[in-house]
Scaffold this motif. Structure first.
Motif: not given
Length: 112
Positions: A2-12
């Protein structure tokens, strides 16, 4: 992811935040065959802290890309070879034959 900011993703389930950066096409040959992105765990689930760490990680990745670009450029120059055609070799062979015929050194029976 899931994208939370440009080039930042939440995973797991741990909600760890990962920056994700695409590898430039020119540098793909320096990485494993199916790797198209660089994904690094920042070790935090705090968005504010993750944005700070992402900036540091982007600088490191940019430095890696620059180093690989220079390595690939050096490798490419080593691979370049001059291809000589028969016409370009003809003057050198003629000169060699004339020099050999004019020399007072007897030629080997092997090459006579």
């Amino acid at each position: 992811m899931k994208a939370i900011a440009p080039n930042l993703f939440v995973r797991g389930q741990s909600s760890r935040i990962y920056p994700r950066r695409r590898i430039p096409t020119a540098l793909l040959e320096a990485y494993p065959r199916k790797k198209t992105h660089i994904v690094v765990c920042l070790g935090t689930s705090d968005v504010k802290r993750a944005k700070e760490l992402k900036n540091i990680e982007e600088v490191r990745i940019d430095a890696e890309f620059s180093r690989l670009k220079e390595e690939l450029k050096a490798k490419a120059t080593l691979k370049k070879r001059v291809k000589l055609s028969k016409l370009s070799l003809l003057p050198q062979t003629n000169r060699w034959q004339h020099a050999r015929a004019d020399s007072s050194v007897p030629s080997s029976p092997r090459f006579a």
